[in-house]
Motif scaffolding. Structure first.
Motif, mmCIF file in Angstrom:
data_model
loop_
_atom_site.group_PDB
_atom_site.id
_atom_site.type_symbol
_atom_site.label_atom_id
_atom_site.label_comp_id
_atom_site.label_asym_id
_atom_site.label_seq_id
_atom_site.Cartn_x
_atom_site.Cartn_y
_atom_site.Cartn_z
ATOM 1 N N ASP A 24 -10.560 -15.371 -2.646
ATOM 2 C CA ASP A 24 -10.149 -15.827 -1.318
ATOM 3 C C ASP A 24 -11.244 -16.663 -0.670
ATOM 4 O O ASP A 24 -10.971 -17.588 0.106
ATOM 5 C CB ASP A 24 -9.838 -14.623 -0.413
ATOM 6 N N ILE A 33 -9.597 -10.556 -6.243
ATOM 7 C CA ILE A 33 -8.717 -11.231 -5.281
ATOM 8 C C ILE A 33 -9.475 -11.636 -4.012
ATOM 9 O O ILE A 33 -9.459 -12.823 -3.636
ATOM 10 C CB ILE A 33 -7.491 -10.346 -4.950
ATOM 11 N N LEU A 50 -2.108 -8.323 -1.252
ATOM 12 C CA LEU A 50 -2.404 -7.216 -2.161
ATOM 13 C C LEU A 50 -2.400 -5.880 -1.418
ATOM 14 O O LEU A 50 -1.809 -4.901 -1.884
ATOM 15 C CB LEU A 50 -3.758 -7.439 -2.832
ATOM 16 N N ILE A 90 -4.305 -12.942 -12.000
ATOM 17 C CA ILE A 90 -5.141 -11.774 -11.672
ATOM 18 C C ILE A 90 -4.341 -10.771 -10.847
ATOM 19 O O ILE A 90 -4.361 -9.562 -11.121
ATOM 20 C CB ILE A 90 -6.408 -12.216 -10.915
ATOM 21 N N PHE A 91 -3.633 -11.271 -9.855
ATOM 22 C CA PHE A 91 -2.859 -10.402 -8.967
ATOM 23 C C PHE A 91 -1.814 -9.607 -9.747
ATOM 24 O O PHE A 91 -1.725 -8.382 -9.618
ATOM 25 C CB PHE A 91 -2.171 -11.239 -7.884
ATOM 26 N N LYS A 151 -5.241 -17.066 -9.577
ATOM 27 C CA LYS A 151 -5.038 -15.987 -8.605
ATOM 28 C C LYS A 151 -3.752 -15.221 -8.884
ATOM 29 O O LYS A 151 -3.713 -13.989 -8.780
ATOM 30 C CB LYS A 151 -5.017 -16.544 -7.172
ATOM 31 N N ASN A 152 -2.701 -15.922 -9.216
ATOM 32 C CA ASN A 152 -1.436 -15.253 -9.531
ATOM 33 C C ASN A 152 -1.574 -14.348 -10.751
ATOM 34 O O ASN A 152 -1.086 -13.209 -10.752
ATOM 35 C CB ASN A 152 -0.330 -16.286 -9.774
ATOM 36 N N ASN A 190 -3.185 -13.300 -1.779
ATOM 37 C CA ASN A 190 -4.544 -13.038 -1.317
ATOM 38 C C ASN A 190 -4.716 -11.539 -1.041
ATOM 39 O O ASN A 190 -3.828 -10.733 -1.327
ATOM 40 C CB ASN A 190 -4.871 -13.889 -0.087
ATOM 41 N N LEU A 191 -5.868 -11.189 -0.443
ATOM 42 C CA LEU A 191 -6.167 -9.781 -0.195
ATOM 43 C C LEU A 191 -5.129 -9.139 0.718
ATOM 44 O O LEU A 191 -4.733 -7.984 0.498
ATOM 45 C CB LEU A 191 -7.560 -9.646 0.427
#
Length: 364
Positions: free
Chosen positions: A173, A169, A252, A190-191, A187-188, A248-249
């Motif tokens: 970014d 993540i 998370l 992976i998150f 990204k979605n 994003n981080l």
């Protein structure tokens, strides 16, 4: 046999989804401070994905990879198609009989599975939550790999995929790639895969629960690093809603802090639900959470229409507005379950599609 605790907390999670949408979709709590504060309540989707992972880890049924994909995808796509058909029908009525301008792209509604940019509507709410559908569909294809890794790795090695998903993540970014749509979905996926994989530890944590001081420590550290991330770069926003799409981080870390607190308090939450004699309601909503999630928009529309007919505005009464829309949603949710809950649970083996290779399981 279903795990009642999981169904109860899935019910809690879907009610939290409705609660969040009551606030955001109706423009409630919009002062600067309230806008920021309410964004720190956005842990509902990670919680749902984590519960999905937990449920998957407890499943005793064994299917080969193809069967797994067909079963899972069909339970996402077919209920979505039912929802899309109703939406298209309503939109067409507004165009044909109410003379609203516009035209429907049927292919987009039925074949893009909720990619919001492709869905035209002249009715509010209908597409606001559909970002979830294509993300979950992609995650479905990754779950077998994540499950395989979790079962094959031993001891602390089980945590390696979790660490890798976490590190990807912040890496993404800073290093964008491809077009905006590809980047958004990568990204979605992976998150939310992070939360699916975390859910695989449910059975282990149920036998040996994490110590409370560890959960407190994780939550505190997550928020400390969140504060450092927001304070030392303009990449992250103090409003978590602005960190959510794509996650994003900062988003998370906020969710790690919140989910840790949830795990710390889950016993007390379950006790309160039992004390209020609401366990049956939560389980019913939890067992039909996807149906409730999809069709919630019609409850919001009904709630808004009732207020319009009565000439009542709740924009200046935030707390009353939340309670009103939440009550309307729960009432309609029970109706939607009666009407459409069977679609979510329909088993494709009834058609014989999954009759072959029953002995080849995902477990290898």
């Amino acid at each position: 046999m279903r795990d009642e605790e999981l169904d109860t907390f899935r019910g809690f999670a879907i009610i939290w989804v409705l609660f969040i949408h009551c606030i955001y979709w109706n423009g409630l709590f919009t002062s600067t401070g309230a806008t920021i504060a309410k964004s720190y309540l956005l842990f509902e989707m990670p919680l749902l994905f984590m519960i999905t992972g937990a449920s998957n880890s407890l499943s005793q049924k064994k299917y080969n990879l193809a069967d797994h994909i067909v079963r899972r995808v069909s339970r996402i796509v077919i209920p979505y198609w039912v929802y899309a058909f109703i939406c298209v029908f309503l939109i067409q009525i507004t165009i044909t009989f109410l003379q609203y301008p516009g035209s429907i792209n049927y292919t987009s509604w039925f074949l893009t599975f909720g990619v919001k940019s492709d869905l035209w509507t002249n009715i509010p709410y209908l597409t606001s939550h559909l970002w979830f559908v294509p993300v979950f569909l992609i995650v479905i294809f990754i779950i077998p790999l994540l499950s395989y890794l979790h079962k094959r790795l031993v001891s602390f090695n089980k945590y390696i995929p979790l660490v890798v998903l976490f590190l990807l993540i912040p890496f993404l970014d800073y290093f964008m790639f491809g077009n905006a749509m590809t980047y958004y979905y990568v990204k979605n996926v992976i998150f939310y895969s992070f939360w699916i994989y975390l859910g695989f530890f449910y059975e282990q944590f149920k036998i040996s629960p994490p110590k409370k001081r560890y959960l407190i420590l994780v939550s505190v550290l997550a928020y400390v690093f969140l504060w450092l991330a927001i304070s030392n770069t303009t990449r992250y926003n103090v409003d978590m809603q602005l960190n959510k799409f794509p996650p994003n981080l900062a988003f998370l870390l906020m969710n790690i802090g919140n989910i840790s607190l949830f795990l710390l308090l889950k016993k007390y939450i379950a006790d309160i639900i039992r004390m209020l004699n609401l366990k049956g309601l939560f389980i019913r909503l939890g067992q039909n959470s996807y149906t409730v999630y999809l069709h919630q928009t019609f409850a919001f529309l009904a709630g808004a229409m009732i207020l319009s007919v009565l000439n009542i505005s709740l924009f200046d009464y935030d707390f009353i507005g939340v309670l009103y829309y939440l009550a309307v949603n729960i009432i309609f949710a029970l109706l939607f379950i009666k009407m459409f809950g069977w679609v979510e649970k329909y088993k494709f083996e009834s058609f014989g599609f999954l009759s072959r290779n029953k002995n080849k399981s995902l477990n290898g």
